[in-house]
Structures are given as C-alpha cells and as structure tokens.
Design a protein around this motif. Structure first.
Motif, mmCIF file in Angstrom:
data_model
loop_
_atom_site.group_PDB
_atom_site.id
_atom_site.type_symbol
_atom_site.label_atom_id
_atom_site.label_comp_id
_atom_site.label_asym_id
_atom_site.label_seq_id
_atom_site.Cartn_x
_atom_site.Cartn_y
_atom_site.Cartn_z
ATOM 1 N N MET A 1 -1.792 -5.843 5.793
ATOM 2 C CA MET A 1 -2.845 -4.937 6.265
ATOM 3 C C MET A 1 -3.783 -5.701 7.201
ATOM 4 O O MET A 1 -4.008 -6.904 7.017
ATOM 5 C CB MET A 1 -3.633 -4.392 5.079
ATOM 6 C CG MET A 1 -2.856 -3.391 4.230
ATOM 7 S SD MET A 1 -2.641 -1.817 5.072
ATOM 8 C CE MET A 1 -4.334 -1.223 5.081
ATOM 9 N N THR B 1 -3.759 1.787 -5.813
ATOM 10 C CA THR B 1 -3.422 2.021 -4.401
ATOM 11 C C THR B 1 -2.141 1.318 -3.957
ATOM 12 O O THR B 1 -1.665 1.556 -2.846
ATOM 13 C CB THR B 1 -4.564 1.529 -3.503
ATOM 14 O OG1 THR B 1 -4.764 0.123 -3.743
ATOM 15 C CG2 THR B 1 -5.842 2.298 -3.773
ATOM 16 N N THR B 2 -1.581 0.439 -4.800
ATOM 17 C CA THR B 2 -0.382 -0.312 -4.395
ATOM 18 C C THR B 2 0.738 -0.165 -5.427
ATOM 19 O O THR B 2 0.495 0.233 -6.568
ATOM 20 C CB THR B 2 -0.696 -1.808 -4.237
ATOM 21 O OG1 THR B 2 -1.063 -2.349 -5.521
ATOM 22 C CG2 THR B 2 -1.807 -2.039 -3.234
ATOM 23 N N TYR C 1 0.848 -1.190 0.000
ATOM 24 C CA TYR C 1 0.000 0.000 0.000
ATOM 25 C C TYR C 1 0.882 1.239 0.000
ATOM 26 O O TYR C 1 1.747 1.401 0.861
ATOM 27 C CB TYR C 1 -0.926 0.015 1.221
ATOM 28 C CG TYR C 1 -2.238 -0.684 0.979
ATOM 29 C CD1 TYR C 1 -3.213 -0.095 0.186
ATOM 30 C CD2 TYR C 1 -2.500 -1.938 1.549
ATOM 31 C CE1 TYR C 1 -4.422 -0.743 -0.038
ATOM 32 C CE2 TYR C 1 -3.694 -2.588 1.326
ATOM 33 C CZ TYR C 1 -4.654 -1.985 0.525
ATOM 34 O OH TYR C 1 -5.847 -2.621 0.291
ATOM 35 N N ALA D 1 -0.123 -5.395 1.011
ATOM 36 C CA ALA D 1 -1.525 -5.491 0.594
ATOM 37 C C ALA D 1 -1.918 -6.940 0.395
ATOM 38 O O ALA D 1 -1.085 -7.803 0.104
ATOM 39 C CB ALA D 1 -1.736 -4.711 -0.695
ATOM 40 N N ARG E 1 0.028 4.254 0.667
ATOM 41 C CA ARG E 1 -0.273 5.173 1.759
ATOM 42 C C ARG E 1 0.291 4.689 3.084
ATOM 43 O O ARG E 1 0.873 5.452 3.842
ATOM 44 C CB ARG E 1 -1.797 5.349 1.876
ATOM 45 C CG ARG E 1 -2.226 6.346 2.959
ATOM 46 C CD ARG E 1 -3.720 6.638 2.837
ATOM 47 N NE ARG E 1 -4.510 5.412 2.919
ATOM 48 C CZ ARG E 1 -4.880 4.842 4.066
ATOM 49 N NH1 ARG E 1 -4.516 5.369 5.217
ATOM 50 N NH2 ARG E 1 -5.608 3.745 4.048
#
Length: 749
Positions: free
Chosen positions: A652, A621-622, A607, A614, A609
C-alpha cells in the motif's frame, strides 16, 4: 617346454568354445596339464606307442636291439623301436632321426630326459606336442577340433581313435576322407590290443565298426571377436611354457549372440537416418563379470571400420559423467536431491556455455537438473567442487589417456575428458556398489577384490535415487515395446559435441549396460542423440537381458548408511513448513546435506478492498494469503525462462519503505562473475565488458561504479557495455534503495 609356443583356447562361462587361436608359428597347439587329459587317452597312447613306457629308462633296449639287427640284415623297418621319450626328444629338439647320427642323438637325448624328468612330465610333454594331422598338434587341440570337446571329456572310443594319429598324422588326418578311412583300419588294431588288455571292454569292437564322425579346423568358431582380441592382447606375453592355455572367460555366449542380433536389428531400423554403428558392454556389477562385449555392429564390415573396438576406444562421454559430478557435490555437502540449482545463462569471458536445447529452466531441483542433463548446473557444481578435485576423482578410476588438468578447465563437466565404454562401465558399477571400486573381470579366475572406497556410500545412494526418478517409456523416448515396466533403471544419456557420439549408461537389476552410437572416424550426425537414439537401443538391449535372466530390483539403502527421509517442499527443495502447498518425501544425509526450512512460501496480509499488500495485519481489513518469495536472482531466472510465479502484490502507498528495504535481498551481479578473466580479442589494450545485475524490483534503477567511478545506470536485467582497460578491476552495483554487491574481474591479453 619353456621355449615352445602355444595357442589359446577361449571358452565362455558355460564351456562353449569361443575361439581357438594359432600359435606364433601358425600351429593349433594348446597346452593342458596331464590331469586334464582323459585317462582313456593316456592308457591308449601308451598301449599303442610304448607299452613298456613306465619300465624303461628312455629307450627300450629289446626293441632297439631288434631294430638294429633288422637294419643290419637289410630290413629298414624300425617300427616299435622309438619310445614315447624318444619321440619327445625328436619333437623337443627338432631332430632329423632318419640318419644314423640323428638317431644316436635322439637316443642320448631320451636317456637324458628320462633321468631328469618324471614319467608324468614326459607323457604330458608328448601329449602336448604330438602331431595330430596338418597343423594340429597336442591332444587338447585335436580333441577340440575333431570332437569339439576338452581332452578330459573324451569318450573311450574317441580316445582310442586319437591315440593312433601321431604315429602317422599325414595318413590318419581326420580332416580328410582318406585319413578317416585309414584311421578306421588302424583304430581296429588298437581296439584289439585294448580288448586283449581289458577283456571286459568287448563293446569297443561294436563301437569300432560304427561310422567315424569328426570335424575339422574350418569349422572352428569365431565368436565375440572384439572381446577375444582384447584377451589376446592381454596374453601376448604368455605364449610359452608349460601352463594351461585354455582360458575360461566370464562371457555368456548365448546372451552375447542375442544382444548382437538385437543390436543389429536396432541399427538396421535406423540406417535411414545415418546410424550405422554401435557398441555395447554388459556387466554384472555384483560379481564384476563381463557378460557381453560388442565392439562394433559388424566386425567384418570395412565400411564402418568394424574391426575397431568401440568398447575400448576413448570418446567424449557427453553428459554420462554428470552423475559423478553430483555424487562429488553430495559428498561435499553442497547438495541433496532437492537442492535448488540455477539453470541460467552464464559466461566466462569469451566462453558462454549453453544447454543442449539452447534453453534455460531457471531454478531447477538437483535431481531434475541431473536427469534432464542441464549443463549450467553441472558447470556450477564443478566450479564449487573444484576442477582439480573432479579431475582427481576421474583419476581414481584409472581413466587412461587423461591430459593435464589445465587442458580441460570447466569443460571437464561437459564431456571434455574422453573415456572408454569399459571405463564408463567401471564408473557405473562403482556407483551401483555404492562407491566400492572393484576390478572388472573377464575371466572366471580373475580377482575382483575391492581396491578402494571412492566417495561415500551415501553420496552414491542419493545420486542413484535421483537417476531412478527419470521417466521410463513415454513420449520423450520410444522404448522397446516389450520393455517390462516394473524394472527400475538408473540411467543417464549423453551426447558429445557436434553430435559425434550418443550414449546411454544405466543400471538395472544386477547389471550395468553401456551403449554407444557413432562413427569410428568421428563423422558427426544430428541423429546421434543420447535421448533419441542411444536410449531406445539401451532399453531394447535391456529387454533382451530381461528375457534371458530374471531381473530383480535392488534396494540400495543399507542399514549402516547415514541416510534419512523427510518431507520437503516440492519445487523448492527445503523442509516443508505449514505454508508449503505440496510435500514430497526426499532423502538427505544428516549433518552433511544443506537442509533448512523453506522460506519461499509465506503468508502475508492483503487488504481485502484493494488487493494490495498491507503494512501490518488487521483481521478486520486484511486477509492472510500465501505467496512465493524468491530471491531477486531466482526471479530474474524465472522471468528469462518465461515462467510466471505467484509473487506478492505491491505494498500500500502509505507503508514505510525504509522498513521494507531492510527485508529486501541484495542486488545480484550476474555479469561479470566474481573472479572472471576477460580476454582481449583485438589488438587493442582494452575490451568491451558487459555489466548486468538484477534486483527483486524489476523497475528499480541500478547505478554502476567501476573502480569507484560511476559509469552508468540500468534497471534490473538490463546490460551496460563499457570499454575497460587491461588490468585488475572492481565493479559495484547499487540500486536506488541501497542494496548493493561488488565483484572483482580482470582484463587480460
């Protein structure tokens, strides 16, 4: 002459005398066939002693009759009556010919000898038995001592000089001033006879007037004493009989002297740290000829027991046999040069072997484990090979004084089986010959035909490739300053238990060089290190060899070998895939070496962020990042070795852990190892046993079950101690996510 004892004359490969020994009856008496005696000497002897030698039947009737008449008339001078054959009879049977009875026996014996033997045999016997002054007997010995020549190389004037001695060896002994003076007078008489028979040789008269220069027995050389002593032991049953006792050895005396001096200098530089003695041997592995043989630093030094022969003494070889372990493992398809091995703490009940530096590298490539002399990987390999199989491998080299295999156990991997330097040279020569085992030669006429093939050529090639990757001159070892950097050395060091012996064994060019440092009485010294002490001396001696011979590096790869080269992933040891950060070329044996594609470096979604791993990939997003995925056992080894790896971050929180668990490695029991026998060291019927296991999650709980009953819990790497009764047992370790392993062990007295 079958009952006559003879000396031995040992020469180096270039014809320089190394030593002339005494016969068992303390005579210098060397046998040579007639063809190896100068024709000048044969002619001069017959001319001076018995000019009708080829025409009479053992006695000269005319001369004998004249002597009898002179004797009856009161003239007891019987000179000229004794033939060469009669002298052979006197020398052969030890007759007292000063009495009438003794003279009659001599005559009868001469007639008998002439009837049985040829004139050549009789002349050869005389020239090999005749006295030449003092305890010098035989023309070979006389020519060696007086003129430093073989009898076939005598000049005309030298031959004439020696031919006159046997008639009166006491008065004409060339070792004394009086003998030299008498010799010049008698030699003049023989020169006149020679010129009468050979009118064209008028220059002899001039040569006869020149000063006579001769040497004596006190000047005899005493070179390479340990080597010659070994040859004397070999020849102890061959003192008698009409066979040449001139031995031409393979030794190179000039190089021997240089190496002796270099070794002496290197030892002198280290006397301040207690280094007093050393030994070395140099072979040409292609011809298997022994070129230099140094049994101790000083043969005459009683303080170091210098007469002892370090080349043949059996000592613990330390790690110098490890290349043989790796060759056997390669041959069995267990490893190749870049196979990842385990260098981690291990114990076998009460025995817990260590590395020499008391440290552990963790996962280590086979080639690095070998060149850095790691003990634990070697022990693990011997366990896989089988102690008995490795013992049989040593036996194939005809190692002497091996005890029963049960005496050594796993210690056979760490120098438990003693070998000699000569045997170690044999092993390294076989490595250089890619498993073709040949006999070591110490004489030019020795045979060195290959007797057997030991392991495969490919196995030894891969081990040589590993050894060549060891660093040469650098900080770790202070090598000879002038050591040529372009010479490739395939070398290995060794240090025995308690620092009693330090070794370096190596191959370079066409040569195998073995160096040993230690004390013959076994006194230990912390300075006796293979890397710090023996290796610098090895390289100093190899530098001397390089100055004496032209060294050419050999390419051991042959066209007929099943060897391939491939890109492998550095520090991982498998075939490099797209994620491997660094590729290196490495050899392997197709169809035998354990080759697969690396799965350590993998790209996983992270990830952007949070930086966490992930569950699935999402380009929005990755991002894909390459991390290292090691089995839990390797991760624990890295941790204990203090090495940080680039492992992936945690998942996660919302990931499905049940799916993740299916991809995890099993729990690994590191203690006790399956099949371990734990010995009770007290008078009780039980013993405290240490249990340890590791997982790829260092914080995961591990539950322990002994024979089905839970006995406690730990986390990865933590030790659980439990009192276990004598008998057979099973231990099972299960982590909180269900990964498990079991092992069987026994507790015995």
């Amino acid at each position: 002459m079958s009952d006559t004892t003879f000396s031995h004359a040992y020469y180096d490969r270039h014809g320089t005398l190394l030593r002339l020994t005494l016969s068992p009856d303390d005579k210098y008496r060397v046998y040579v066939p007639l063809d190896e005696i100068s024709p000048y000497l044969q002619r001069a002897t017959i001319l001076y002693e018995d000019k009708y030698f080829y025409y009479h039947f053992g006695i000269n009737p005319v001369a004998l009759t004249r002597s009898v008449i002179n004797y009856i008339n009161g003239n007891h001078d019987t000179a000229g009556a004794s033939t060469i054959t009669m002298q052979v009879a006197r020398l052969k049977y030890g007759l007292n010919t000063h009495s009438l009875g003794g003279k009659l026996v001599q005559i009868a014996a001469a007639i008998y000898i002439d009837a049985i033997y040829s004139k050549r045999d009789i002349l050869a016997a005389y020239l090999n038995l005749a006295p030449y002054g003092g305890n010098i007997e035989g023309i070979a010995t006389a020519s060696m001592i007086y003129f430093h020549k073989l009898p076939k190389d005598l000049s005309q004037i030298e031959a004439i000089t020696l031919a006159t001695i046997p008639q009166n060896p006491t008065k004409r002994n060339l070792s004394t001033d009086t003998g030299l003076q008498n010799m010049r007078q008698m030699r003049g008489d023989l020169i006149r006879r020679w010129i009468d028979a050979n009118p064209d040789d008028t220059q002899l008269a001039t040569l006869g007037d020149m000063p006579l220069v001769a040497h004596n027995a006190r000047e005899l050389p005493f070179y390479a004493p340990h080597f010659i002593t070994s040859q004397l032991h070999r020849d102890k049953n061959y003192w008698r009989g009409a066979q040449s006792s001139i031995v031409k050895t393979t030794l190179d005396l000039e190089l021997q002297k240089k190496l002796e001096q270099r070794l002496h200098n290197e030892i002198a530089r280290r006397k301040n740290i207690g280094v007093k003695n050393a030994a070395a041997i140099l072979l040409n592995y292609k011809t298997m000829e022994t070129l230099a043989y140094i049994g101790s630093e000083n043969y005459f030094d009683t303080e170091i027991f210098g007469e002892n022969d370090g080349v043949r003494a059996h000592r613990s070889p330390g790690s110098t046999l490890k290349p043989l372990i790796y060759a056997a493992a390669v041959d069995m398809g267990l490893i190749h040069g870049m196979t990842l091995l385990k260098d981690a703490k291990i114990n076998f009940g009460v025995y817990a072997p260590e590395n020499a530096d008391n440290e552990f590298y963790g996962p280590v490539l086979a080639r690095d484990a070998l060149t850095h002399s790691r003990n634990i990987p070697a022990i693990n390999l011997v366990r896989q090979i089988g102690v008995k199989n490795f013992y049989n491998l040593l036996e194939s080299f005809h190692i002497q004084n091996l005890r029963d295999v049960g005496h050594y156990g796993i210690s056979i991997a760490l120098g438990g089986a003693e070998v000699s330097m000569l045997e170690l040279a044999d092993i390294y020569s076989t490595m250089a010959n890619l498993g073709e085992h040949k006999n070591i030669k110490m004489r030019i006429d020795d045979a060195c035909n290959a007797s057997e093939q030991i392991l495969s050529p490919e196995a030894f090639f891969l081990v040589l490739d590993m050894l060549a990757r060891q660093s040469t001159p650098g900080q770790r070892v202070q090598y000879a300053k002038n050591q040529p950097r372009n010479i490739i050395h395939y070398w290995k060091t060794g240090t025995s238990s308690s620092y009693r012996d330090a070794w370096t064994a190596g191959i370079f060019g066409d040569y195998v060089l073995i160096v040993w440092i230690g004390n013959f009485d076994g006194t230990p010294n912390n300075a006796f290190s293979g890397a710090r002490t023996a290796a610098p001396i090895y390289f100093a001696l190899s530098d001397t060899v390089a100055q004496h011979y032209t060294i050419k590096n050999n390419n051991f790869l042959r066209d007929d070998m099943n060897i391939s080269e491939i890109d492998m992933c550095d520090r991982v040891g498998s075939i490099a895939d797209a994620n491997c950060p660094k590729r290196v070329k490495s050899y392997f044996i197709p169809g035998k070496s354990p080759i697969d594609t690396s799965r350590v470096y993998r790209a996983v979604p992270i990830y952007i962020r949070t930086g966490l791993r992930a569950c699935t990939r999402n380009p929005k997003t990755t991002k894909m990042v390459v991390y290292e995925f090691w089995d839990s056992e390797y991760l624990d080894m890295f941790r204990r070795a203090g090495i940080t790896r680039n492992t992936p971050p945690p998942f996660m929180p919302d990931c499905d852990l049940s799916e993740i668990a299916q991809t995890r490695a099993n729990t690994i029991i590191t203690s006790p190892i399956d099949g371990t026998k734990i010995v009770i060291v007290s008078d009780q019927d039980s013993e405290n046993v240490s249990f340890q296991a590791i997982t790829d999650n260092r914080n995961a709980k591990i539950f322990w079950f002994l024979d089905g009953n839970m006995i406690g819990k730990t986390i990865s790497g933590q030790i659980l101690t439990h009192d276990v009764k004598m008998g057979e047992h099973n231990i099972r370790a299960v982590d909180e996510m269900g990964a498990a392993q079991s092992a069987d062990f026994s507790v015995i007295k």
